[in-house]
Design an enzyme around this catalytic site. Structure first.
Site, PDB file in Angstrom:
ATOM      1  N   HIS A   9      -2.202 -28.315  15.586  1.00  7.94           N
ATOM      2  CA  HIS A   9      -2.907 -27.331  14.768  1.00  7.94           C
ATOM      3  C   HIS A   9      -2.651 -25.904  15.239  1.00  7.94           C
ATOM      4  O   HIS A   9      -2.422 -25.001  14.440  1.00  7.94           O
ATOM      5  CB  HIS A   9      -4.415 -27.619  14.782  1.00  7.94           C
ATOM      6  CG  HIS A   9      -5.162 -26.705  13.877  1.00  7.94           C
ATOM      7  ND1 HIS A   9      -5.549 -25.438  14.257  1.00  7.94           N
ATOM      8  CD2 HIS A   9      -5.562 -26.841  12.595  1.00  7.94           C
ATOM      9  CE1 HIS A   9      -6.165 -24.845  13.243  1.00  7.94           C
ATOM     10  NE2 HIS A   9      -6.189 -25.680  12.230  1.00  7.94           N
ATOM     11  N   GLU A  47       2.796 -19.888  17.816  1.00 11.42           N
ATOM     12  CA  GLU A  47       4.212 -19.873  17.415  1.00 11.42           C
ATOM     13  C   GLU A  47       4.978 -20.943  18.173  1.00 11.42           C
ATOM     14  O   GLU A  47       4.628 -21.230  19.312  1.00 11.42           O
ATOM     15  CB  GLU A  47       4.821 -18.493  17.726  1.00 11.42           C
ATOM     16  CG  GLU A  47       4.227 -17.335  16.939  1.00 11.42           C
ATOM     17  CD  GLU A  47       4.521 -17.412  15.455  1.00 11.42           C
ATOM     18  OE1 GLU A  47       5.579 -17.998  15.112  1.00 11.42           O
ATOM     19  OE2 GLU A  47       3.724 -16.938  14.653  1.00 11.42           O
ATOM     20  N   LEU A  72      -5.979 -35.958  14.943  1.00 11.73           N
ATOM     21  CA  LEU A  72      -6.781 -37.175  15.069  1.00 11.73           C
ATOM     22  C   LEU A  72      -7.282 -37.719  13.751  1.00 11.73           C
ATOM     23  O   LEU A  72      -7.636 -38.884  13.661  1.00 11.73           O
ATOM     24  CB  LEU A  72      -7.971 -36.934  16.009  1.00 11.73           C
ATOM     25  CG  LEU A  72      -7.592 -36.782  17.487  1.00 11.73           C
ATOM     26  CD1 LEU A  72      -8.830 -36.506  18.316  1.00 11.73           C
ATOM     27  CD2 LEU A  72      -6.881 -38.034  17.983  1.00 11.73           C
ATOM     28  N   GLY A  75      -7.166 -35.332   7.642  1.00 10.15           N
ATOM     29  CA  GLY A  75      -7.761 -34.291   6.817  1.00 10.15           C
ATOM     30  C   GLY A  75      -6.726 -33.543   5.998  1.00 10.15           C
ATOM     31  O   GLY A  75      -5.589 -33.961   5.862  1.00 10.15           O
ATOM     32  N   HIS A  77      -5.160 -30.867   6.643  1.00 11.33           N
ATOM     33  CA  HIS A  77      -3.974 -30.431   7.385  1.00 11.33           C
ATOM     34  C   HIS A  77      -2.885 -31.492   7.356  1.00 11.33           C
ATOM     35  O   HIS A  77      -1.716 -31.205   7.105  1.00 11.33           O
ATOM     36  CB  HIS A  77      -4.338 -30.124   8.839  1.00 11.33           C
ATOM     37  CG  HIS A  77      -5.229 -28.925   8.987  1.00 11.33           C
ATOM     38  ND1 HIS A  77      -5.086 -27.796   8.221  1.00 11.33           N
ATOM     39  CD2 HIS A  77      -6.281 -28.689   9.809  1.00 11.33           C
ATOM     40  CE1 HIS A  77      -6.004 -26.912   8.568  1.00 11.33           C
ATOM     41  NE2 HIS A  77      -6.744 -27.428   9.518  1.00 11.33           N
TER      42      HIS A  77
END
Lengths: 126, 126
Positions: A9, A47, A72, A75, A77
């Site tokens: 993330h 980055e 984990l 979702g 993302h």
């Protein structure tokens, strides 16, 4: 030879991003030549971005990349954002095969990992 | 007999919280009597909270609980927030031994899990 891009993330905490960078180095040490390049990229807050991470691999000669989502849960993302980032590069470099692996939390091995951590846990001093 | 409390962040997405609840059931099925109770709790956005999860276990007879943080990085949640929630119950129930296990991302087994996911990944249809 396939290359691996670990995708996390990203965090405002440098240490968390560095944990991911170290994990990519651990992966690289472990694969010992079985894969080509091994690197990491971040969805946000750090980055390189996922497109930039893929571009760097492709510039360095990768023509087959497995993207490993270090997440984990399934979702937004994992379901939407990461595929959208990957699709940018699929459109840019149609000759490169980019495959999305399941996210970490989908692995049935997580149960054993958690039990291993429980077993290693020393009793508290009381 | 030790009990296990899997602790996740919690999400606005019901499905993500349900993934954690399912993981706790998978853990319970796997331990097969080696541990007492197995349950889950959430730091925020879902129920039960960590204190409430621990209280329920203690009411049901637990006197030794291992808290398993289902987190990938050692951020504020792992370093500060979860211990603070656990300490509420340590103060309330000093006779109960509550131990914090390392967070999932700290497990050296994560590397093998990721490589397993990479190996299972089918080539894209192209």
């Amino acid at each position: 030879m396939k290359s691996l891009l670990l995708v996390a993330h990203g965090s405002r905490r440098t240490e968390s991003n560095d944990e991911v960078r170290q994990l990519a180095r651990d992966l690289e040490a472990k694969v010992d030549g079985e894969y080509g390049q091994v690197a990491c990229a971040f969805l946000e807050l750090a980055e390189p971005s996922i497109p930039d991470g893929l571009r760097a691999m492709i510039r360095a000669g990768a023509y087959e990349v497995i993207v490993l989502p270090y997440f984990l849960s399934a979702g937004r993302h994992v379901a939407t954002d990461i595929p959208a980032e990957v699709n940018i590069i699929r459109a840019e470099s149609p000759g490169v095969e980019i495959t999305l692996a399941p996210y970490l939390g989908a692995s049935s091995g997580v149960v054993d990992l958690l039990l291993g951590l429980a077993e290693e846990t020393p009793a508290p001093c009381s």
